[in-house]
Design a protein around this motif. Sequence first.
Motif, PDB file in Angstrom:
ATOM      1  N   TYR A  27     -20.642 -45.263  -2.702  1.00  0.00           N
ATOM      2  CA  TYR A  27     -19.791 -44.258  -3.326  1.00  0.00           C
ATOM      3  C   TYR A  27     -18.317 -44.636  -3.158  1.00  0.00           C
ATOM      4  O   TYR A  27     -17.894 -45.077  -2.094  1.00  0.00           O
ATOM      5  CB  TYR A  27     -20.027 -42.880  -2.695  1.00  0.00           C
ATOM      6  N   THR A  84     -17.206 -42.176  -7.960  1.00  0.00           N
ATOM      7  CA  THR A  84     -17.872 -43.167  -8.792  1.00  0.00           C
ATOM      8  C   THR A  84     -18.703 -44.081  -7.891  1.00  0.00           C
ATOM      9  O   THR A  84     -18.723 -43.913  -6.659  1.00  0.00           O
ATOM     10  CB  THR A  84     -16.846 -43.999  -9.578  1.00  0.00           C
ATOM     11  N   LEU A  85     -19.385 -45.039  -8.503  1.00  0.00           N
ATOM     12  CA  LEU A  85     -20.147 -46.040  -7.752  1.00  0.00           C
ATOM     13  C   LEU A  85     -19.433 -47.380  -7.797  1.00  0.00           C
ATOM     14  O   LEU A  85     -18.898 -47.772  -8.838  1.00  0.00           O
ATOM     15  CB  LEU A  85     -21.560 -46.193  -8.326  1.00  0.00           C
ATOM     16  N   SER A  87     -26.965 -43.771  -6.463  1.00  0.00           N
ATOM     17  CA  SER A  87     -26.952 -45.183  -6.100  1.00  0.00           C
ATOM     18  C   SER A  87     -28.379 -45.710  -6.101  1.00  0.00           C
ATOM     19  O   SER A  87     -28.655 -46.812  -6.557  1.00  0.00           O
ATOM     20  CB  SER A  87     -26.322 -45.371  -4.719  1.00  0.00           C
ATOM     21  N   LEU A 106     -25.153 -38.522 -10.073  1.00  0.00           N
ATOM     22  CA  LEU A 106     -24.701 -39.803  -9.532  1.00  0.00           C
ATOM     23  C   LEU A 106     -25.755 -40.271  -8.545  1.00  0.00           C
ATOM     24  O   LEU A 106     -26.029 -39.580  -7.558  1.00  0.00           O
ATOM     25  CB  LEU A 106     -23.343 -39.641  -8.841  1.00  0.00           C
ATOM     26  N   ILE A 120     -18.193 -36.239 -10.722  1.00  0.00           N
ATOM     27  CA  ILE A 120     -19.032 -37.417 -10.501  1.00  0.00           C
ATOM     28  C   ILE A 120     -19.067 -38.170 -11.820  1.00  0.00           C
ATOM     29  O   ILE A 120     -19.186 -37.570 -12.878  1.00  0.00           O
ATOM     30  CB  ILE A 120     -20.451 -37.045 -10.020  1.00  0.00           C
ATOM     31  N   GLN A 121     -18.929 -39.471 -11.756  1.00  0.00           N
ATOM     32  CA  GLN A 121     -18.734 -40.242 -12.978  1.00  0.00           C
ATOM     33  C   GLN A 121     -19.424 -41.590 -12.854  1.00  0.00           C
ATOM     34  O   GLN A 121     -19.109 -42.396 -11.978  1.00  0.00           O
ATOM     35  CB  GLN A 121     -17.238 -40.441 -13.225  1.00  0.00           C
ATOM     36  N   ASN A 122     -20.410 -41.824 -13.731  1.00  0.00           N
ATOM     37  CA  ASN A 122     -21.076 -43.124 -13.743  1.00  0.00           C
ATOM     38  C   ASN A 122     -20.249 -44.194 -14.448  1.00  0.00           C
ATOM     39  O   ASN A 122     -20.396 -45.374 -14.178  1.00  0.00           O
ATOM     40  CB  ASN A 122     -22.453 -42.999 -14.424  1.00  0.00           C
TER      41      ASN A 122
END
Length: 565
Positions: free
Chosen positions: A462, A452-453, A421, A419, A538-540
Amino acid sequence: MSSLSLSLLKVLGWNAKNRLIRHTRSAQNTQTNFLRSLIRHHQNTQIGLTFKLPQIQSVDDFRRNVPIFPYEFYEPYTDRIVQGETNVLTPDKVDYINLTSGSTGRKKQVPVTARFQASLRRADIASLGFALDALREHGSRFGRSIITNSAQIQGITPGGTEFGPVSVGSLRKGKFLFEQGFSLPYAALNVGDTAARHYICLLFALSDAEMRGFITNFPMLVLRTCQYLEDFAESLIQDLAQGTIAPDLLIDPPLRRQLEKLRRPQPQRAHFLRTILERDGRLTPKAAWPKLSYVFTARGGTSDFYFDRFPTYFGDTPIFGGVYGTAEGTFSVIPDFNVDGGILAIESGFFEFIAEEHWNEEQPPTLLPHEVQVGQRYRILVTSYSGFYRYDIGDVIEVTGFYNDVPRIVFRHRRGGLLSSTTEKTTEFHAIETLRTLQEEFQIKLEDFCITLADDAIPGGYVVNIELAAGHTLADPDHFLKRFEYWMATFNEPYGTVRQSQVPPPRLRVLRSGSFIEVRQRQVQRGMFDSQLKILHIQNDASLLADLPIEQEIWWNTPSPAVLS
């Protein structure tokens, strides 16, 4: 388990463990011999001729002449195998097609032959030998276990080969051993409905007061089985007393009749369990099976987050990782209880390692097992009897030590499973360590979490999505978010750096109870197998969490975590 079956398993386990230990003292020779045998057997396959395997005389020849490839290179070959073509990747008959979970991309198809399966079984049986030794040291005994995996295949290829998750293939091939080692009939695993299958498996297991073990793929699935035990406790006890099966379970009628013939009333056992239920207000594995001696489940990677909740259900029952493996191969054998670092499975594959400074190169140099360094992370390559050569599975491992001449490794995260940014490269390990520390600091338990973002700014800050476990509340979410910043910057220093100037502040979303059950249902709807469910922390792709009900959303506008303490 009959004394004969138990004795046979013990002999097999100890022999396999001792053989692996011997080979760890001559690891280079073991790996060289494995590669030579594999090349000799596969040299006239279509891919063997493409790679000019008949001309390869040494490990150095192999590394010079065979390129490193990910799955995408092999996909056209596996597609041909699926259509029924032979002698493509392996000269042997393909008995099954392993499908990967698809949690980080498309499902992969891995051909399974008897020879490939036998090579992996060496690691499985060696892990049993280590487990038997560990049980003896703990003053415990090996015995029957519970498992709740499905044994139903996904389908049959155009070429007539069964396909599905790796666990299904293993269960179907090991049916005889299953019947000897588990507290439930094999037929219980053919129940298609997930809740009904768990109910049936628990019902038969509760009939066995002597049961010793809990076995499943991932810790999250262990916790799910524990939740089913709590949810169905009253009905399970009633069925146990009467020798029945609840009529509202979704079970095909012929299979129901088959299972009902195996039921017998057990009023005394039911009374014992009802006493526990009335005393504690719930059933837990440790209370229901007082002789429980071990939990077998995956360690490392996404697994570690869930172990904090195990004492609630299992007390101090030790956890054994068995092997670290995937549909494509087995990579390590865990040598003891409550440890993560496994012995490289040098009898099950030929292994190479790519150092981190070379990860962006198309054909990077590789290290052999004896050349890696403790504390460093590597991408791991495997050559195996599946017919994949110098295969880049995408797993990042850490070397935690050595066992004689062989590295001990632990899975950390998937390459690309990051992940960012901007440039901070947050991994599963960073996220899990941060949230585990926050749970301890705030004295709370989380059902699950996923970072996630935000999609409303570039770069995006985040978004920390959490679901509190039943009975837990977060008294000061603003301070929780502040401390998230501190610990994330502690475990992943680049995050602290980019937060000072580039990355917007984070936000916290406290999701309604049951949200991650919905997430898992969405994963199944997208094609993930029930037995392979795991939450990537963590997930895009934030769509997996889209429209979940939010109980609380906290924004924190402090510009930088640099001064936090």
